[in-house]
Design a protein around this motif. Sequence first.
Motif, mmCIF file in Angstrom:
data_model
loop_
_atom_site.group_PDB
_atom_site.id
_atom_site.type_symbol
_atom_site.label_atom_id
_atom_site.label_comp_id
_atom_site.label_asym_id
_atom_site.label_seq_id
_atom_site.Cartn_x
_atom_site.Cartn_y
_atom_site.Cartn_z
ATOM 1 N N TYR A 44 36.788 44.004 62.681
ATOM 2 C CA TYR A 44 37.128 45.355 63.145
ATOM 3 C C TYR A 44 38.631 45.608 63.022
ATOM 4 C CZ TYR A 44 37.451 49.604 65.871
ATOM 5 O OH TYR A 44 37.719 50.892 66.256
ATOM 6 N N GLU A 45 39.426 44.654 63.475
ATOM 7 C CA GLU A 45 40.881 44.832 63.415
ATOM 8 C C GLU A 45 41.359 44.984 61.967
ATOM 9 O OE1 GLU A 45 42.689 45.516 65.814
ATOM 10 O OE2 GLU A 45 42.089 44.462 67.631
ATOM 11 N N GLU A 99 48.580 57.494 69.263
ATOM 12 C CA GLU A 99 47.981 58.344 70.301
ATOM 13 C C GLU A 99 46.516 58.007 70.533
ATOM 14 O OE1 GLU A 99 48.473 62.507 69.545
ATOM 15 O OE2 GLU A 99 50.654 62.361 69.764
ATOM 16 N N MET A 100 45.866 57.524 69.475
ATOM 17 C CA MET A 100 44.453 57.151 69.612
ATOM 18 C C MET A 100 44.283 55.811 70.320
ATOM 19 S SD MET A 100 43.022 58.167 65.845
ATOM 20 C CE MET A 100 41.280 58.023 66.229
ATOM 21 N N GLY A 101 45.386 55.128 70.570
ATOM 22 C CA GLY A 101 45.300 53.831 71.233
ATOM 23 C C GLY A 101 45.302 52.662 70.267
ATOM 24 N N PHE A 102 45.497 52.998 68.967
ATOM 25 C CA PHE A 102 45.686 51.943 67.963
ATOM 26 C C PHE A 102 47.193 51.736 67.778
ATOM 27 C CE2 PHE A 102 41.586 53.852 66.434
ATOM 28 C CZ PHE A 102 40.794 52.731 66.591
ATOM 29 N N ALA A 104 49.252 49.207 68.414
ATOM 30 C CA ALA A 104 50.032 48.583 69.483
ATOM 31 C C ALA A 104 50.582 47.227 69.056
ATOM 32 C CB ALA A 104 49.166 48.430 70.728
ATOM 33 N N MET A 106 48.810 44.670 67.988
ATOM 34 C CA MET A 106 47.943 43.602 68.505
ATOM 35 C C MET A 106 46.867 43.187 67.504
ATOM 36 S SD MET A 106 47.421 45.194 72.300
ATOM 37 C CE MET A 106 46.928 43.719 73.158
ATOM 38 N N ASN A 110 45.367 39.455 67.106
ATOM 39 C CA ASN A 110 43.960 39.293 67.513
ATOM 40 C C ASN A 110 43.160 38.558 66.439
ATOM 41 O OD1 ASN A 110 43.910 40.432 70.042
ATOM 42 N ND2 ASN A 110 42.966 42.370 69.417
ATOM 43 N N ASP B 32 44.006 51.673 77.756
ATOM 44 C CA ASP B 32 43.943 52.751 76.770
ATOM 45 C C ASP B 32 44.333 52.254 75.382
ATOM 46 O OD1 ASP B 32 43.247 54.572 78.770
ATOM 47 O OD2 ASP B 32 45.348 54.809 79.328
ATOM 48 N N LEU B 33 44.650 50.969 75.278
ATOM 49 C CA LEU B 33 44.977 50.385 73.974
ATOM 50 C C LEU B 33 43.723 49.729 73.402
ATOM 51 C CD1 LEU B 33 48.457 48.728 74.592
ATOM 52 C CD2 LEU B 33 47.943 50.884 73.442
ATOM 53 N N LEU B 34 43.287 50.213 72.260
ATOM 54 C CA LEU B 34 42.001 49.771 71.723
ATOM 55 C C LEU B 34 41.989 48.299 71.305
ATOM 56 C CD1 LEU B 34 41.638 52.779 72.040
ATOM 57 C CD2 LEU B 34 40.420 52.821 69.896
ATOM 58 N N ASP B 36 43.723 46.009 72.680
ATOM 59 C CA ASP B 36 43.747 45.238 73.929
ATOM 60 C C ASP B 36 42.311 45.015 74.396
ATOM 61 O OD1 ASP B 36 44.578 44.106 76.367
ATOM 62 O OD2 ASP B 36 44.677 46.075 77.338
ATOM 63 N N GLN B 51 41.022 57.526 76.919
ATOM 64 C CA GLN B 51 40.733 57.810 75.507
ATOM 65 C C GLN B 51 39.322 58.386 75.388
ATOM 66 O OE1 GLN B 51 42.839 57.633 73.103
ATOM 67 N NE2 GLN B 51 44.379 56.098 73.645
#
Lengths: 141, 110
Positions: A44-45, A99-102, A104, A106, A110, B32-34, B36, B51
Motif C-alpha cells: 500500500y505504501e 492535507e489528505m493525511g499522506f 508525512a 512515514m 514503514n 489523521d496521518l494515514l 501512521d 479525515q
Amino acid sequence: MSFEYKVTGGDFTHAGYASSQVKKMLKQLGVDSTIIKRVVVCLYEAEVNIVAHAYSGTINITLDSEIIAMTLADSGPGITDIDLAMQKGYSTASPEVREMGFGAGMGLPNINANADTLAITSEPGTGTTLEITINLNSPAA
Amino acid sequence: MKVTDIVDKLGLTVFSGHEGLGREVTGGYTSDLLSDVMGHAAAGSVWVTIQTHRNVTAIASLKDISAVIITCGEQPGEDTMAQSNEEGVPFLGTTLSTYELTGRLYSLIS
C-alpha cells in the motif's frame, strides 16, 4: 504465480486496489495473517508513493510457496537522495497530498520495517524502482 | 464489545457500512496521518479521525479496522460512503472533538 497492476499518478480514487487484491489472494492461499499484514503495509505504501509522486507505474507481484516479491517501477521525478528519503518525517509531497493525511515521511520507513528485503534504485528525472520481498514462512520481520 | 454497542453508548451517527455493525472491537487508534495508521493501528481497532476521503476506507479495510469514527461533526462524502458500504466498514460520526471522543472511547473499551 505472477500478477501485474497499473498505477496512475495522481489517481487517489483507486489507490490501494492492488494491495486489496493481493490481500484477498494471500488470504485465499491461507498465508499467515501476520505476514499478510506486513505485505499489505509494504504494498500500500509503495502504491501510494507512485500515486503521490510519479506519473505512472507498474506493480509486478511474483509468489511461490516460499516468498512474495513485489517490484514497483514508476516513471516520475525519481529520488535524488535515497538516504534522506528513508528518514522518518522527510517528504517532498505536495500540500494537497499532505492535507489528505499522506506525505508525512512515514511511507518508506514503514516499508523498510515490514519487508524482509528492500532495494531502491532511482534515476532523477526518469523514475524509481522498489524491489520488496517478504518470506511467507517466517512471521518475524 | 461490538461496534453497535459503541454506537449506542457514545450516541454516534451511523453514516454507512451498516453491514459491519456486528464486528468485534478490541481497541482504538486516533490519528489523521494515514501512514501512521497503516504502520501502527492494530486489527480490530476503531479508528478516530477527521479525515473523510475514500482512502480512509481503503486503509480501514486493508488494516481490518472494525469501524471509523469521524469527529467534530464532519461527514464522509458520497464516494467514501459508497465504498464503506461495499467493504462493510462502518463510518460513524460525532459532534464531539477528537480529544473528547477518544477519551470516552478509551474508558468504554478498557
